[in-house]
Motif scaffolding. Structure first.
Motif, mmCIF file in Angstrom:
data_model
loop_
_atom_site.group_PDB
_atom_site.id
_atom_site.type_symbol
_atom_site.label_atom_id
_atom_site.label_comp_id
_atom_site.label_asym_id
_atom_site.label_seq_id
_atom_site.Cartn_x
_atom_site.Cartn_y
_atom_site.Cartn_z
ATOM 1 N N ASN A 1 0.754 -1.358 -0.031
ATOM 2 C CA ASN A 1 -0.009 -0.062 0.010
ATOM 3 C C ASN A 1 0.879 1.313 -0.010
ATOM 4 O O ASN A 1 0.674 2.157 -0.821
ATOM 5 N N LEU A 2 1.873 1.348 0.602
ATOM 6 C CA LEU A 2 2.920 2.353 0.917
ATOM 7 C C LEU A 2 3.513 2.613 -0.537
ATOM 8 O O LEU A 2 3.682 3.767 -1.029
ATOM 9 N N MET A 3 3.765 1.375 -1.088
ATOM 10 C CA MET A 3 4.424 1.469 -2.618
ATOM 11 C C MET A 3 3.467 2.399 -3.490
ATOM 12 O O MET A 3 3.782 3.148 -4.240
ATOM 13 N N GLY A 4 2.164 2.015 -3.424
ATOM 14 C CA GLY A 4 1.279 2.616 -4.186
ATOM 15 C C GLY A 4 1.235 4.069 -3.912
ATOM 16 O O GLY A 4 1.166 5.075 -5.023
ATOM 17 N N TRP A 5 1.461 4.522 -2.704
ATOM 18 C CA TRP A 5 1.450 6.116 -2.591
ATOM 19 C C TRP A 5 2.618 6.653 -3.154
ATOM 20 O O TRP A 5 2.901 7.853 -3.884
ATOM 21 N N VAL A 6 3.855 6.042 -3.186
ATOM 22 C CA VAL A 6 5.071 6.309 -3.933
ATOM 23 C C VAL A 6 5.034 6.461 -5.374
ATOM 24 O O VAL A 6 5.258 7.517 -6.297
ATOM 25 N N TYR A 7 4.406 5.431 -5.881
ATOM 26 C CA TYR A 7 3.838 5.552 -7.424
ATOM 27 C C TYR A 7 3.081 6.559 -7.721
ATOM 28 O O TYR A 7 3.227 7.434 -8.746
ATOM 29 N N ARG A 8 2.047 6.953 -6.864
ATOM 30 C CA ARG A 8 1.393 8.172 -7.226
ATOM 31 C C ARG A 8 2.244 9.556 -7.018
ATOM 32 O O ARG A 8 1.908 10.341 -8.252
ATOM 33 N N ASP A 9 3.139 9.431 -6.110
ATOM 34 C CA ASP A 9 4.102 10.785 -6.025
ATOM 35 C C ASP A 9 4.923 10.756 -7.552
ATOM 36 O O ASP A 9 5.016 11.954 -7.940
ATOM 37 N N LEU A 10 5.085 9.580 -8.171
ATOM 38 C CA LEU A 10 6.090 9.753 -9.366
ATOM 39 C C LEU A 10 5.039 9.769 -10.463
ATOM 40 O O LEU A 10 5.522 9.725 -11.465
ATOM 41 N N ASN A 11 3.779 10.021 -10.341
ATOM 42 C CA ASN A 11 2.811 10.138 -11.443
ATOM 43 C C ASN A 11 2.650 8.684 -12.095
ATOM 44 O O ASN A 11 2.220 8.944 -13.288
ATOM 45 N N ARG A 12 3.064 7.588 -11.532
ATOM 46 C CA ARG A 12 2.776 6.410 -11.990
ATOM 47 C C ARG A 12 1.379 5.750 -11.556
ATOM 48 O O ARG A 12 1.086 4.904 -10.769
ATOM 49 N N ILE A 13 0.294 6.390 -12.133
ATOM 50 C CA ILE A 13 -1.136 6.323 -11.790
ATOM 51 C C ILE A 13 -1.382 4.861 -11.834
ATOM 52 O O ILE A 13 -2.211 4.322 -11.206
ATOM 53 N N ASP A 14 -1.111 4.410 -13.060
ATOM 54 C CA ASP A 14 -1.852 3.064 -13.448
ATOM 55 C C ASP A 14 -1.153 2.121 -12.347
ATOM 56 O O ASP A 14 -1.823 1.149 -12.109
ATOM 57 N N ASP A 15 0.244 2.075 -12.201
ATOM 58 C CA ASP A 15 0.824 1.296 -11.111
ATOM 59 C C ASP A 15 0.136 1.419 -9.752
ATOM 60 O O ASP A 15 -0.040 0.354 -9.013
ATOM 61 N N ALA A 16 -0.102 2.494 -9.220
ATOM 62 C CA ALA A 16 -0.711 2.845 -8.060
ATOM 63 C C ALA A 16 -2.111 2.224 -7.913
ATOM 64 O O ALA A 16 -2.343 1.499 -7.020
ATOM 65 N N GLU A 17 -2.977 2.578 -8.983
ATOM 66 C CA GLU A 17 -4.270 1.666 -9.095
ATOM 67 C C GLU A 17 -4.182 0.206 -9.249
ATOM 68 O O GLU A 17 -4.739 -0.723 -8.195
ATOM 69 N N ARG A 18 -3.072 -0.407 -9.862
ATOM 70 C CA ARG A 18 -3.092 -1.887 -10.083
ATOM 71 C C ARG A 18 -2.456 -2.262 -8.438
ATOM 72 O O ARG A 18 -3.195 -3.491 -8.180
ATOM 73 N N ILE A 19 -1.647 -1.881 -7.875
ATOM 74 C CA ILE A 19 -1.065 -2.475 -6.785
ATOM 75 C C ILE A 19 -2.296 -2.261 -5.649
ATOM 76 O O ILE A 19 -2.379 -3.092 -4.964
ATOM 77 N N TRP A 20 -3.050 -1.096 -5.415
ATOM 78 C CA TRP A 20 -4.053 -1.194 -4.402
ATOM 79 C C TRP A 20 -5.292 -2.139 -4.824
ATOM 80 O O TRP A 20 -5.831 -2.567 -3.970
ATOM 81 N N VAL B 1 9.894 18.070 -6.155
ATOM 82 C CA VAL B 1 10.404 16.754 -6.383
ATOM 83 C C VAL B 1 9.044 15.728 -6.094
ATOM 84 O O VAL B 1 8.999 14.933 -6.885
ATOM 85 N N LYS B 2 8.169 16.267 -5.285
ATOM 86 C CA LYS B 2 6.955 15.456 -5.055
ATOM 87 C C LYS B 2 5.591 15.852 -5.526
ATOM 88 O O LYS B 2 5.273 17.302 -5.105
ATOM 89 N N ASN B 3 4.745 15.208 -6.146
ATOM 90 C CA ASN B 3 3.546 15.527 -6.364
ATOM 91 C C ASN B 3 2.607 15.545 -5.287
ATOM 92 O O ASN B 3 2.103 14.253 -5.097
ATOM 93 N N THR B 4 2.520 16.473 -4.674
ATOM 94 C CA THR B 4 1.823 16.383 -3.288
ATOM 95 C C THR B 4 0.139 16.191 -3.300
ATOM 96 O O THR B 4 -0.023 15.427 -2.626
ATOM 97 N N TYR B 5 -0.385 16.688 -4.207
ATOM 98 C CA TYR B 5 -1.825 16.527 -4.038
ATOM 99 C C TYR B 5 -2.356 15.742 -5.336
ATOM 100 O O TYR B 5 -3.508 15.141 -5.187
ATOM 101 N N GLY B 6 -1.774 15.557 -6.477
ATOM 102 C CA GLY B 6 -1.953 14.563 -7.291
ATOM 103 C C GLY B 6 -2.786 15.253 -8.555
ATOM 104 O O GLY B 6 -2.904 14.519 -9.671
ATOM 105 N N GLU B 7 -3.601 16.417 -8.354
ATOM 106 C CA GLU B 7 -4.484 16.830 -9.535
ATOM 107 C C GLU B 7 -3.439 16.817 -10.943
ATOM 108 O O GLU B 7 -3.851 16.629 -11.875
ATOM 109 N N MET B 8 -2.287 17.464 -10.615
ATOM 110 C CA MET B 8 -1.370 17.674 -11.661
ATOM 111 C C MET B 8 -0.134 17.976 -10.989
ATOM 112 O O MET B 8 0.034 18.270 -9.799
ATOM 113 N N SER B 9 1.068 17.871 -11.527
ATOM 114 C CA SER B 9 2.211 18.100 -10.839
ATOM 115 C C SER B 9 2.222 19.408 -10.553
ATOM 116 O O SER B 9 1.933 20.252 -11.030
#
Length: 289
Positions: free
Chosen positions: A51-70, A255-263
């Motif tokens: 689950n924590l990995m998913g948040w890092v994926y989201r920070d890196l804008n790897r949204i599909d990876d975050a959705e997959r792992i969650w 460095v970090k996409n804090t809120y996710g709407e866009m970087s």
């Protein structure tokens, strides 16, 4: 051995909090590999790490990876530990963030509402429930249901601001905790969306002062609050103050996409473009868009 693995995972999460997502992912992937080998994919420690990995994926804008792992971890958690277990509701809440990010607000509300109801029964005002309440409040805000959003956010924020005695089975946060400050920004955004600028301003200004003091001017959380305050100044018609804030954000180390709407860099450039248009500086605006 489990304690050592937990230490690796904790170092990974610390790297995320320090806005170092690549290092965070390396540490979490290392912990995940150990957990898989020693404990298997259904162990609580494995599910939590992923689950924590998913948040890092989201920070890196790897949204599909975050959705997959969650999605994978939610299915495992529900099957092995039950639909009301923390691991299940936490992954439900995480998926709600992804759906909201994509503008799928009805879908986000549905899954966040389920997580909220489970957590309310199990945890009351403990931190898992607060996080879900604030997330659901943000979804309702995006749906234009401001009163419902405000009620959830106020309840969670009032609890988060309290400092509990050591040993109590509640969160140890308080008014200066990063989570509390983030929740404050969520409520401020709800006020801003309603045109309640004075109330939003008070929250943003106080939060920004605390974040500058606690984290420094270039921390991702500080820059994000500065960006939001800049947008509020633009709404208020104070273009000079908005320009000063947004220009400072544009020079920060994003460095970090804090809120996710866009970087944040992209959002800041877009906001500066809108600002230049309002200032009738059209040539500069075109270069920014």
């Amino acid at each position: 051995r489990r304690q050592r693995q937990s230490g690796i995972r904790d170092r990974g999460w610390t790297c995320r909090e320090l806005a170092k997502p690549e290092q965070a992912l390396q540490q979490l992937e290392r912990a995940d590999q150990i957990y898989l080998e020693k404990l298997g994919p259904e162990d609580e420690a494995t599910i939590w790490t992923r689950n924590l990995m998913g948040w890092v994926y989201r920070d890196l804008n790897r949204i599909d990876d975050a959705e997959r792992i969650w999605t994978e971890q939610l299915q495992i958690a529900q099957r092995v530990h039950g639909p009301g277990h923390d691991l299940a509701t936490d992954n439900m809440n995480s998926l709600g963030c992804i759906y909201s990010l994509r503008g799928e607000y009805e879908k986000a509300e549905d899954i966040c509402r389920k997580a909220h109801d489970f957590n309310a029964r199990v945890h009351g005002d403990r931190h898992f429930h607060l996080f879900v309440s604030m997330n659901l409040g943000g979804v309702l805000r995006n749906l234009g249901r401001y009163k419902e959003a405000e009620q959830l956010q106020l309840e969670a924020l009032n609890i988060a601001r309290q400092t509990w005695a050591p040993g109590e089975r509640r969160h140890p946060w308080g008014p200066e905790d990063p989570w509390t400050l983030g929740y404050t920004n969520g409520l401020a955004e709800t006020y801003r969306k309603q045109g309640r600028y004075s109330e939003a301003e008070e929250l943003y200004v106080n939060t920004l002062a605390l974040q500058r003091h606690l984290f420094g001017a270039d921390h991702s959380s500080t820059l994000s609050t500065m960006f939001r305050l800049g947008m509020l100044r633009m709404d208020q018609g104070d273009l000079e103050a908005a320009e000063q804030l947004l220009t400072e954000v544009s020079k920060g180390q994003h460095v970090k996409n804090t809120y996710g709407e866009m970087s944040l860099p992209c959002a800041t450039l877009g906001a500066l473009g809108v600002l230049r248009t309002k200032q009738e500086r059209y040539a500069e605006a075109r270069r920014l868009f």
